[in-house]
Design a protein around this motif. Sequence first.
Motif, short mmCIF file in Angstrom:
data_model
loop_
_atom_site.label_atom_id
_atom_site.label_comp_id
_atom_site.label_asym_id
_atom_site.label_seq_id
_atom_site.Cartn_x
_atom_site.Cartn_y
_atom_site.Cartn_z
N GLN A 115 42.04 68.34 19.06
CA GLN A 115 43.20 69.17 18.74
C GLN A 115 43.38 70.29 19.75
OE1 GLN A 115 43.70 70.22 14.53
NE2 GLN A 115 44.00 72.34 15.15
N ARG A 116 44.63 70.51 20.18
CA ARG A 116 44.95 71.57 21.15
C ARG A 116 45.29 72.87 20.41
NH1 ARG A 116 46.92 67.43 24.88
NH2 ARG A 116 45.76 67.76 26.81
N GLY A 117 44.27 73.58 20.06
CA GLY A 117 44.44 74.91 19.52
C GLY A 117 44.67 74.92 18.01
N PRO A 118 44.51 76.11 17.44
CA PRO A 118 44.30 77.40 18.12
C PRO A 118 42.91 77.48 18.75
CG PRO A 118 44.06 77.66 15.75
CD PRO A 118 44.52 76.25 15.97
N VAL A 119 42.68 78.59 19.45
CA VAL A 119 41.43 78.72 20.20
C VAL A 119 40.23 78.60 19.27
CG1 VAL A 119 40.02 80.32 21.53
CG2 VAL A 119 42.44 80.04 22.09
N ASN A 120 40.24 79.33 18.16
CA ASN A 120 39.19 79.22 17.15
C ASN A 120 39.75 78.48 15.95
OD1 ASN A 120 36.84 80.56 18.24
ND2 ASN A 120 38.09 82.42 18.19
N MET A 121 39.10 77.40 15.58
CA MET A 121 39.57 76.57 14.48
C MET A 121 38.53 76.55 13.37
SD MET A 121 41.27 73.44 16.66
CE MET A 121 40.21 73.56 18.10
N GLY A 122 39.01 76.55 12.12
CA GLY A 122 38.11 76.49 10.98
C GLY A 122 37.50 75.11 10.83
N TRP A 123 36.66 74.99 9.80
CA TRP A 123 35.93 73.75 9.53
C TRP A 123 36.74 72.87 8.59
CZ3 TRP A 123 32.21 71.95 12.32
CH2 TRP A 123 31.37 70.94 11.84
N HIS A 133 37.66 78.15 6.51
CA HIS A 133 38.43 78.88 7.51
C HIS A 133 37.56 79.84 8.30
CE1 HIS A 133 41.32 81.94 9.00
NE2 HIS A 133 42.19 80.96 9.02
N GLU A 134 36.58 80.43 7.64
CA GLU A 134 35.72 81.42 8.30
C GLU A 134 34.55 80.81 9.04
OE1 GLU A 134 36.82 84.96 8.35
OE2 GLU A 134 38.31 83.37 8.13
N ARG A 135 34.36 79.50 8.92
CA ARG A 135 33.39 78.80 9.76
C ARG A 135 34.12 78.36 11.03
NH1 ARG A 135 29.91 73.31 8.20
NH2 ARG A 135 28.86 73.12 10.22
N ALA A 136 34.58 79.34 11.78
CA ALA A 136 35.49 79.08 12.88
C ALA A 136 34.76 79.01 14.22
CB ALA A 136 36.57 80.16 12.94
N SER A 137 35.28 78.15 15.10
CA SER A 137 34.72 78.00 16.44
C SER A 137 35.76 77.32 17.32
CB SER A 137 33.44 77.15 16.40
OG SER A 137 33.07 76.74 17.70
N GLU A 138 35.68 77.54 18.62
CA GLU A 138 36.59 76.82 19.52
C GLU A 138 36.15 75.37 19.71
OE1 GLU A 138 36.71 78.28 23.53
OE2 GLU A 138 34.65 79.05 23.41
N GLN A 161 51.38 75.05 1.22
CA GLN A 161 49.93 75.22 1.27
C GLN A 161 49.44 74.95 2.68
OE1 GLN A 161 47.50 73.00 -1.75
NE2 GLN A 161 47.25 71.63 -0.01
N ALA A 162 48.81 75.93 3.29
CA ALA A 162 48.25 75.78 4.63
C ALA A 162 46.72 75.77 4.54
CB ALA A 162 48.72 76.91 5.54
N GLY A 163 46.11 75.08 5.46
CA GLY A 163 44.66 75.18 5.60
C GLY A 163 43.86 74.50 4.51
N ILE A 164 44.36 73.39 3.95
CA ILE A 164 43.50 72.60 3.06
C ILE A 164 42.33 72.06 3.88
CG2 ILE A 164 44.82 70.46 3.34
CD1 ILE A 164 44.20 69.80 0.42
N HIS A 165 42.63 71.68 5.14
CA HIS A 165 41.63 71.49 6.19
C HIS A 165 41.83 72.70 7.11
CE1 HIS A 165 42.01 66.88 5.46
NE2 HIS A 165 41.14 67.44 4.61
N SER A 166 40.93 73.64 7.06
CA SER A 166 41.27 74.97 7.59
C SER A 166 41.33 75.03 9.11
CB SER A 166 40.29 76.01 7.05
OG SER A 166 38.97 75.68 7.42
N GLY A 167 40.83 74.00 9.80
CA GLY A 167 41.06 73.95 11.23
C GLY A 167 42.48 73.55 11.57
N GLU A 168 43.15 72.94 10.61
CA GLU A 168 44.54 72.49 10.77
C GLU A 168 45.45 73.57 10.18
OE1 GLU A 168 44.68 68.57 8.98
OE2 GLU A 168 42.62 68.20 9.62
N ILE A 169 45.58 74.67 10.88
CA ILE A 169 46.08 75.90 10.28
C ILE A 169 47.50 76.26 10.71
CG2 ILE A 169 45.21 77.52 12.03
CD1 ILE A 169 44.90 77.79 8.15
#
Length: 615
Positions: free
Chosen positions: A194-202, A183-188, A137-145
């Motif tokens: 955290q070092r990346g990705p450039v756009n990270m989810g909430w 995941h779609e509430r994404a922003s850099e 399971q990936a993205g339970i915290h969607s910025g941690e993807i």
Amino acid sequence: MRRISFPTIALLAVTTSQFSSATELQTANPPQLANTFVNDAILPPILPWHGNSESLIVAADEQWATPFEQNGLKTSPSYDETFIWLDKLIAQSDMLHKVSIGKSPQGREIWMIVASKEGASDARALSRNDKPTLLVQAGIHSGEIDGKDAGMMLLRDIVFNGKAQLLDNANLLFVPIFSVDGHERASEFNRVNQRGPVNMGWRTTAQNLNLNRDYAKADTPEMQHMLRAINIWQPDLYIDVHVTDGIDYQYDVTFGYNLAQGNSPSIYNWLENSYRPQVEAALTEQGHVPGPLVFAMDNTDITKGMSLWNASPRFSNGYGDARHLPTILIENHSLKPYKQRVLGTYVMLEASLKSIANDSTKLTSAIQQDKYRYSPRLTLSWQQELQAQGWDFKGIGYTLEQSAISGNEIVRWNGEPVLYKNLPVIGGTKADISVSRPAAYYIPAQWQQVIERLSVHGIRMTTLSKGVEQTVQQYQFSAPQFANKDYEGRQRVKATVQSQQIKMELPAGTIRVDTKQPLGDLAILLLEPQSPDSLFQWGFFNPIFTRTEYIENYAVEPLAQQMLDNDPALQAEFNQALKDEAFAADPKARLRWFYQRSPYYDSHYLKYPVVRANQ
């Protein structure tokens, strides 16, 4: 491989079929910089890193390069981009199928990829191949993807790059994005540490709820879908991929699970003595630095030691322990560049598939032992204690500086590896509150939300077809303490608990929960009010703290006199109570004293409606 200094750390995109040597890896393509994240200037120095796992990367112009590989190894695709790419991959192989486990509050499908040699597309077909199943399971915290991009690479290599044999003796279930709305509430600018990705989810869902605090209470639609999927697909190993925060250190992939003192000791032994050595060896061989979960007792003073976390069932690993599902919490180190974290996750997922395939008999045996252990007592809460074994911790050097901004001392990490010898480890391993195992719980039919949540968890229940009189144990509450503020959408509560044996009529329609079932331990942890993640403490029973019937003073005065006239023992008790000066001076308290002892008083007030029985 030649190390590249910090200012010019390079990402090398190569096709594994084209290159076999480290030298070729260095020179085949121009470097793609990965240390250009918006927050680099305010983060500690990056440790230079290159590892054998870089050979997993394919060239950006390769036909089946993932979006992560196409875009310099520092971005992660959007929800739509993810599943456009995955749909194309699935169309190339009979081994892959995509199924929805449910929809999010904003209407997005939560997709799961089913990977098996036999091409199973449903749970029944998957179970027929009689192989252990890994659920990732990936993205339970969607910025941690990290897990999403690692899993996409791994599926690509299973289909095209000679790794189909991973499915010879194991199945893979892969949820690329669990918190799809977040995941779609994404922003850099979403995860400054955290070092990346450039756009990270909430971090949280569209309803601002944290899915990794929701396993026990299961309030969110997303979690309810996941729990039903677990019940339907019955995985043998569950991996929840995160990225940690906190201190700087050398480890890039840390992972853990609940402890030997928990509810699944046989599973713990398998994880600790079979799984961990295999996975750590694979990570080390590929150039990563694996370690246990890292939680410092004091982020400003490493010498105070590390916390050995014994998670409760609100968290994935604590929940897995409660329901006897081997569950791994991966916490990649947030200060390592995205490329390094994704590659480490890939290695760990591949090693996990190999581990369950190689050791399926012992794994299955451990699960069965824990499911049917039926311990006569269960620990509900734990106290912290110093562990016998310390930790030679692979840390990073630091200094403390007085801050003109905050007025506090702040940590300045210097990027220099330091071995902190034999740090103390403090863990929640001393049993605190424990209870005996009842034969069953009985829940009145009107507590429908509680019954529904138990059903979502997969706990078996039966309904009384006719009323029955039975001797039961009932809890009485006093001194309730409600949380001062909302937590995860609920007002939590604790109370002092006393119990008494009573005979009561259990009417037809009452729900019976037998504790001698595979999820019996989970039922106990959800229904015992002193359990920190009980439905009681999560506020499911808060209406019992509300009084709705009252008595007027003009009625209680003559009632009290009548009660005293008819019961000399009550008069003696009242006289004793009057020796308390505060009570004697409080007219309302004196009248309430009689009301509480009268037949008019609410017999349900402050009483737990769920009762325990030994038969």
